[in-house]
Design an enzyme around this catalytic site. Structure first.
Site, PDB file in Angstrom:
ATOM      1  N   ARG A 147      59.627  13.749  -9.074  1.00 12.20           N
ATOM      2  CA  ARG A 147      58.796  12.339  -8.463  1.00 12.20           C
ATOM      3  C   ARG A 147      59.624  10.954  -9.599  1.00 12.20           C
ATOM      4  NH1 ARG A 147      54.624  11.795  -5.872  1.00 12.20           N
ATOM      5  NH2 ARG A 147      53.295  10.258  -5.744  1.00 12.20           N
ATOM      6  N   ARG A 150      47.759  16.305  -8.406  1.00 11.40           N
ATOM      7  CA  ARG A 150      48.233  17.108  -6.942  1.00 11.40           C
ATOM      8  C   ARG A 150      49.130  17.754  -6.709  1.00 11.40           C
ATOM      9  NH1 ARG A 150      43.319  15.254  -2.908  1.00 11.40           N
ATOM     10  NH2 ARG A 150      42.311  14.307  -5.482  1.00 11.40           N
ATOM     11  N   THR A 151      50.344  16.774  -6.461  1.00  9.68           N
ATOM     12  CA  THR A 151      51.709  17.004  -6.017  1.00  9.68           C
ATOM     13  C   THR A 151      52.439  18.056  -7.258  1.00  9.68           C
ATOM     14  OG1 THR A 151      51.950  14.705  -5.329  1.00  9.68           O
ATOM     15  CG2 THR A 151      53.679  16.342  -4.915  1.00  9.68           C
ATOM     16  N   LYS A 187      64.224   6.878 -24.735  1.00  7.79           N
ATOM     17  CA  LYS A 187      64.997   5.757 -25.700  1.00  7.79           C
ATOM     18  C   LYS A 187      66.029   5.243 -24.759  1.00  7.79           C
ATOM     19  CE  LYS A 187      64.488   9.958 -29.067  1.00  7.79           C
ATOM     20  NZ  LYS A 187      63.649  11.366 -27.983  1.00  7.79           N
ATOM     21  N   HIS A 243      58.889  11.503   0.793  1.00 11.56           N
ATOM     22  CA  HIS A 243      57.691  12.304   0.688  1.00 11.56           C
ATOM     23  C   HIS A 243      58.471  13.109   1.124  1.00 11.56           C
ATOM     24  CE1 HIS A 243      54.824  13.763  -2.450  1.00 11.56           C
ATOM     25  NE2 HIS A 243      54.454  13.397  -2.119  1.00 11.56           N
TER      26      HIS A 243
END
Ligand SMILES: [Zn+2]
Lengths: 298, 154
Positions: free
Chosen positions: A100, A50-51, A79, A128
């Site tokens: 994020r 959603r973000t 990796k 946030h």
């Protein structure tokens, strides 16, 4: 170069400016080609559909394009590349980065290695800021931010949105009432920091004891996995559930917010009450993110 | 040079180096740790702990032969021993005496206690703490260290 990493970095004037900008966007007073030809890089090291979609939508509405890193498994991260190296490389591909990441402080680190602006879209249990700006924006739609009495309810220990919101509201002379189950209270470091910022926190064991005094009730989810036994979770969950009867004890102008998704913290019967603002809150996500994108790239 | 207590009895005078006086009692060994002086370094070090002192009641003293502390090192000491005084000695004479100042931030001095912090990963993030009124705040994750700072020294 302007990054948006933590609400702690934002002065009141900066927050007011972003919220004013979001209000203009919501009133459709913006240039739909403002970010034409610009590219936004979305780097989600943990999923938050959603973000991510809300940033993509915001970028598209401003005429820009988004590039998505894709899944972590398929990328250089799998990796063993460091975030610092990833950010240094992709800085050459995009005009701004939305990050994020599961580690706290990841966005701050990224901003030190990026040659383009970084927006923090959540770092582990940390900050946030786009959620916080969204919360503030939603409150400001209903009432001035100054001198609010806000109740924070639920998991206040791990619930990062409540910490950021409380820190931001301390700039506006808020009074905070904290209602949390035992073991999930606001961390003492946050309480101390709020005190240093001139904001006192009063703790209550039941929301009934304080709801009549509140302007805003901010509800968060209590996660089942925080409790050792299902039974103790169910006990707590039922005593923290917001019902129409409970909202009936509040003053008429009190609004109920929730960062969503909710599970059963809020009775669906509350949704129809004028106090319920959590879906409206979610709808403001795009306007607020458009304000953030134009701030760092406009 | 300190004149509290009988000279030469606890610690003899040094020719060149640094005397850190008025250290908060009990913090001498932590002061050495924060300066990176351990059993494997070569400095000649004398330590006196719980020495009677008019000014702070009891104090610790550290003398380090042949090493003059620089400003950054002195400021690190401020966290553990805010009343400490630093005497730089050359040819048995104090050529410089200074108090400690609280630094604005600490780079590479303490480890963040938050296991979820990016500074505790393989990332090239050097430990960085901002000095705030009630302790140290991690530049990366905002974790607050408000007590037992010495326990977090790298
Ligand atoms: Zn940290």
């Amino acid at each position: 170069m302007r990054h948006i990493i933590s609400v702690r970095d934002l002065a009141r004037e900066a927050i007011d400016g972003l919220l004013d900008r979001a209000a203009e966007v919501e009133a459709r007073q913006y240039d739909p080609n403002l970010l034409r030809g610009r590219i936004l890089g979305l780097f989600f090291f943990e999923p938050s559909t959603r973000t991510r979609m809300s940033f993509e939508s915001a970028m598209a509405r401003l005429g820009g394009v988004s590039l998505n890193m894709g899944s972590v498994e398929a990328s250089s991260v799998a990796k063993g590349e460091t975030l610092a190296d990833t950010i240094r490389v992709v800085s050459g591909y995009v005009d701004a980065i939305v990050l994020r990441h599961p580690k706290e402080g990841a966005a701050r680190l990224a901003s030190e290695f990026a040659s383009v602006p970084v927006i923090n879209a959540g770092d582990g249990a940390g900050q946030h800021p786009s959620q916080t700006l969204l919360d503030l924006y939603t409150i400001r739609k209903s009432m001035p931010l100054d001198g609010l009495r806000i109740g924070l309810l639920g998991d206040l220990r791990y619930g990062r949105t409540t910490h950021s919101l409380a820190i931001a509201l301390s700039l506006y002379g808020a009074e905070i009432a904290a209602v949390a189950p035992k073991g999930l209270e606001l961390p003492s470091g946050i309480v101390q920091e709020l005190a240093d910022r001139g904001t006192s926190v009063a703790e209550y064991s039941a929301v009934e004891d304080v709801i009549a005094d509140l302007d805003v009730l901010y509800v968060t989810r209590i996660q089942r996995e925080r409790f050792p036994y299902t039974a103790s979770y169910l006990d707590v969950a039922s005593s923290y559930r917001i019902t129409p009867e409970l909202v009936g004890l509040a003053r008429p102008h009190m609004i109920v917010l929730h960062p969503l998704p909710r599970i059963d913290e809020i009775d669906p019967r509350v949704d129809a009450l004028p106090n319920a603002k959590y879906f409206e809150q979610a709808h403001h996500g795009v306007s607020v993110r458009m304000a953030m994108l134009s701030e760092v790239m406009g | 040079m300190t004149h509290d207590g009988p000279q030469g009895l606890l610690i003899s005078p040094i020719r060149h180096g640094t005397v850190i006086d008025h250290i908060t009692a009990g913090q001498a060994l932590n002061v050495l740790r924060i300066l990176g002086i351990t059993g494997t370094t070569t400095e000649e070090v004398s330590v006196a702990t719980n020495v009677a002192s008019g000014r702070v009641g009891r104090k610790d003293i550290v003398k380090i032969e042949n090493r003059e502390l620089c400003k950054e090192e002195v400021d690190r000491i401020a966290l553990l021993a805010p009343d400490a005084t630093i005497n730089i000695i050359r040819e048995f004479t104090v050529i410089e005496k200074k108090g400690v100042e609280h630094p604005h931030e600490l780079l590479g001095v303490v480890r963040c206690p938050n296991p979820g912090c990016i500074s505790n990963t393989a990332e090239p993030a050097r430990s960085r703490f901002i000095v705030v009124p009630n302790g140290l705040r991690c530049h990366y994750c905002d974790w607050l260290i408000s007590k037992e700072i010495a326990a977090h020294i790298l």
